[in-house]
Enzyme design. Structure first.
Site, PDB file in Angstrom:
ATOM      1  N   TYR A 107       0.881  -1.286  -0.006  1.00  0.00           N
ATOM      2  CA  TYR A 107      -0.015   0.057  -0.049  1.00  0.00           C
ATOM      3  C   TYR A 107       0.621   1.249   0.049  1.00  0.00           C
ATOM      4  CZ  TYR A 107      -3.636  -3.479   1.346  1.00  0.00           C
ATOM      5  OH  TYR A 107      -4.640  -4.382   1.770  1.00  0.00           O
ATOM      6  N   LYS A 154       1.467  -7.061   5.670  1.00  0.00           N
ATOM      7  CA  LYS A 154       1.280  -8.334   4.659  1.00  0.00           C
ATOM      8  C   LYS A 154       2.639  -8.239   3.902  1.00  0.00           C
ATOM      9  CE  LYS A 154      -3.544  -7.531   4.454  1.00  0.00           C
ATOM     10  NZ  LYS A 154      -3.698  -5.917   4.358  1.00  0.00           N
TER      11      LYS A 154
HETATM   12  N1  LIG Z   1      -5.748  -8.512   1.297  1.00  0.00           N
HETATM   13  C1  LIG Z   1      -6.079  -8.269   0.514  1.00  0.00           C
HETATM   14  O1  LIG Z   1      -5.632  -8.715  -0.973  1.00  0.00           O
HETATM   15  C2  LIG Z   1      -6.909  -6.747   0.326  1.00  0.00           C
HETATM   16  C3  LIG Z   1      -7.310  -6.232  -0.769  1.00  0.00           C
HETATM   17  C4  LIG Z   1      -8.237  -5.115  -0.861  1.00  0.00           C
HETATM   18  C5  LIG Z   1      -8.507  -4.460   0.428  1.00  0.00           C
HETATM   19  N2  LIG Z   1      -7.865  -5.027   1.763  1.00  0.00           N
HETATM   20  C6  LIG Z   1      -7.935  -4.303   2.669  1.00  0.00           C
HETATM   21  O2  LIG Z   1      -9.423  -4.057   3.107  1.00  0.00           O
HETATM   22  C7  LIG Z   1      -9.390  -2.762   3.475  1.00  0.00           C
HETATM   23  C8  LIG Z   1     -11.068  -2.525   3.086  1.00  0.00           C
HETATM   24  O3  LIG Z   1     -11.270  -2.649   1.524  1.00  0.00           O
HETATM   25  P1  LIG Z   1     -11.146  -1.704   0.522  1.00  0.00           P
HETATM   26  O4  LIG Z   1     -10.359  -0.466   0.903  1.00  0.00           O
HETATM   27  O5  LIG Z   1     -10.942  -2.159  -0.821  1.00  0.00           O
HETATM   28  O6  LIG Z   1     -12.778  -1.030   0.243  1.00  0.00           O
HETATM   29  P2  LIG Z   1     -14.004  -0.980   1.301  1.00  0.00           P
HETATM   30  O7  LIG Z   1     -13.355  -0.532   2.548  1.00  0.00           O
HETATM   31  O8  LIG Z   1     -15.033  -1.856   1.129  1.00  0.00           O
HETATM   32  O9  LIG Z   1     -14.512   0.558   0.605  1.00  0.00           O
HETATM   33  C9  LIG Z   1     -13.895   1.769   0.504  1.00  0.00           C
HETATM   34  C10 LIG Z   1     -14.603   2.844   0.103  1.00  0.00           C
HETATM   35  O10 LIG Z   1     -15.768   2.822   0.756  1.00  0.00           O
HETATM   36  C11 LIG Z   1     -16.046   4.430   0.921  1.00  0.00           C
HETATM   37  N3  LIG Z   1     -16.684   4.581   2.372  1.00  0.00           N
HETATM   38  C12 LIG Z   1     -16.459   3.913   3.395  1.00  0.00           C
HETATM   39  N4  LIG Z   1     -17.247   4.171   4.375  1.00  0.00           N
HETATM   40  C13 LIG Z   1     -18.393   4.814   3.632  1.00  0.00           C
HETATM   41  C14 LIG Z   1     -19.443   5.233   4.229  1.00  0.00           C
HETATM   42  N5  LIG Z   1     -19.827   5.095   5.337  1.00  0.00           N
HETATM   43  N6  LIG Z   1     -20.365   5.918   3.303  1.00  0.00           N
HETATM   44  C15 LIG Z   1     -19.769   6.072   1.935  1.00  0.00           C
HETATM   45  N7  LIG Z   1     -18.698   5.590   1.459  1.00  0.00           N
HETATM   46  C16 LIG Z   1     -18.049   4.926   2.295  1.00  0.00           C
HETATM   47  C17 LIG Z   1     -14.585   4.932   1.057  1.00  0.00           C
HETATM   48  O11 LIG Z   1     -14.631   6.511   0.866  1.00  0.00           O
HETATM   49  P3  LIG Z   1     -13.721   7.529   1.407  1.00  0.00           P
HETATM   50  O12 LIG Z   1     -12.425   6.810   1.578  1.00  0.00           O
HETATM   51  O13 LIG Z   1     -13.546   8.488   0.079  1.00  0.00           O
HETATM   52  O14 LIG Z   1     -14.542   8.080   2.544  1.00  0.00           O
HETATM   53  C18 LIG Z   1     -13.879   4.067  -0.317  1.00  0.00           C
HETATM   54  O15 LIG Z   1     -14.265   4.743  -1.410  1.00  0.00           O
HETATM   55  C19 LIG Z   1      -8.623  -2.097   2.611  1.00  0.00           C
HETATM   56  O16 LIG Z   1      -8.451  -0.478   2.923  1.00  0.00           O
HETATM   57  C20 LIG Z   1      -7.294  -3.011   3.005  1.00  0.00           C
HETATM   58  O17 LIG Z   1      -6.915  -2.727   4.228  1.00  0.00           O
HETATM   59  C21 LIG Z   1      -7.060  -6.167   1.462  1.00  0.00           C
END
Ligand SMILES: NC(=O)c1ccc[n+]([C@@H]2O[C@H](COP(=O)([O-])OP(=O)(O)OC[C@H]3O[C@@H](n4cnc5c(N)ncnc54)[C@H](OP(=O)(O)O)[C@@H]3O)[C@@H](O)[C@H]2O)c1
Ligand SMILES: *[C@@H]1O[C@H](CO)[C@@H](O)[C@H](O)[C@H]1NC(C)=O
Length: 332
Positions: free
Chosen positions: A79, A108
């Protein structure tokens, strides 16, 4: 597995930590992980979550998250923001908001460090950026190995796992686990090693609920951390072929109104009801706070049944460019 069994996949031991009501999950190695966490990934390429985030956007978000009560922070080498997470943690410890031992920090191992002897230097590099002397959980990010030039490498993840055990034995992390491994791959790690993965981090959201993988992990006492919990909920980030629902879906809005909650809060509550630890990411203070207010209500069986119908085995992060790897984990 039938729906009812799935709904009661509570390997959560509900108890109170501090003054919030985050469930605490017991790991198979005797340690504990907070049953709700905070994500720190800025996204990739043209589907990046945020256009041109400031150089301290993630730092600020982690500080807001700790202020809001989050104690479990999810990050990764790839990241490229571990330094920001490190500054946020350092600030919150200096300010007396938390102590190191109150926090659960996950990072990770990237695919280019899969050789056994590369693992310990890689975790030391993450620790340095995070300004920590141990992690709570270190995960193999993907079963797929790559060379530094990003071409696929043929390094068996069993070799990588031996490096992870070395990092554990050196006290660089309190627990070790896997991410993006499928059931067969996890089984292979378990049957070829004397250290069982404590946790598995995989994509879990309304479109990808993975009931059979969850049931396997429950039987193996492997805690499941669910990434990208919002999946394709928000239109600006939904791929064109993503199935419904979006955040304005009538059934979701109705459930949210009934509980005086928002649709994102309903989704997070449901993911916890699946026995999964969600790690929502946001850079926005109000959303960070909103996402954490999910411990004071419960969904009904009928509402869970409605939410269950959105499971279409649709993956938002298939990483198709690794499909030729012998270790590619997903359906081809
Ligand atoms: N192990 C892996 O391969 C892997 C892969 C993907 C992700 N991850 C981890 O999982 C975490 C979460 O997944 P992700 O970041 O992919 O996606 P997510 O948390 O499902 O979604 C993030 C998005 O949702 C928006 N959001 C969050 N809360 C909200 C709310 N209450 N209302 C409206 N919009 C909202 C955020 O906007 P804003 O930020 O603009 O507020 C951002 O655009 C990652 O950050 C990472 O740490 C791990
Ligand atoms: C990438 O690096 C590997 C290992 O050094 C090498 O064998 C391979 O030819 C390189 N591939 C490209 C496309 O440069």
């Amino acid at each position: 597995m039938d729906n009812k069994a799935l709904y009661f996949v509570f390997f959560f031991v509900f108890s109170v930590r501090g003054d919030n009501k985050v469930p605490v999950v017991k790991l198979n190695d005797g340690k504990e992980i907070p049953g709700f966490g905070f994500g720190t990934w800025l996204g990739f390429g043209k589907r990046a979550w945020t256009d041109n985030p400031s150089d301290d956007a993630v730092q600020k978000s982690v500080e807001w998250a700790i202020d809001a009560g989050y104690r479990h922070i999810d990050t990764a080498y790839i990241y490229f923001i571990e330094d920001q997470v490190g500054r946020a943690i350092e600030n919150k410890i200096k300010q007396g908001v938390v102590k190191r031992e109150d926090l659960f920090v996950t990072s990770k191992l990237w695919n280019t460090f899969h050789a056994k002897e590369a693992v310990v230097p890689a975790i030391k590099d993450s620790l340095k950026k995070l300004k920590l002397d141990y992690l709570d959980l270190y995960l193999i990010h993907w079963p797929v190995a790559q060379h530094a030039n990003e071409s696929l490498a043929d390094i068996d993840y069993l070799e990588t796992w031996q490096g992870m055990i070395e990092a554990l034995n050196q006290g660089l992390t309190r627990s070790i686990g896997l991410s993006n491994f499928n059931e067969k791959q996890i089984e292979r790690v378990i049957s070829n090693s004397n250290v069982k993965p404590a946790a598995l981090q995989v994509e879990i959201n309304l479109n990808l609920q993975q009931p059979s993988l969850l049931s396997y992990c429950k039987n193996q006492q492997i805690a499941v951390v669910g990434y990208t919990p919002f999946g394709a909920l928000f239109p600006h980030r939904a791929p064109a072929d993503a199935p419904p629902p979006r955040v304005d879906d009538a059934a979701l809005v109705e459930i949210a109104h009934k509980h005086k909650k928002t649709v994102p809060q309903i989704v997070l509550r449901y993911i916890m009801d699946l026995g999964v630890i969600p790690i929502p990411k946001s850079l926005t203070k109000s959303r960070i706070e909103e996402n954490f207010q999910v411990f004071d209500f419960s969904l009904t069986d009928q509402e869970r049944a409605t939410l269950r119908t959105f499971d279409k085995s649709y993956r938002i992060i298939p990483v198709k460019n690794w499909i030729e790897s012998p270790y590619y984990p997903f359906e081809k």
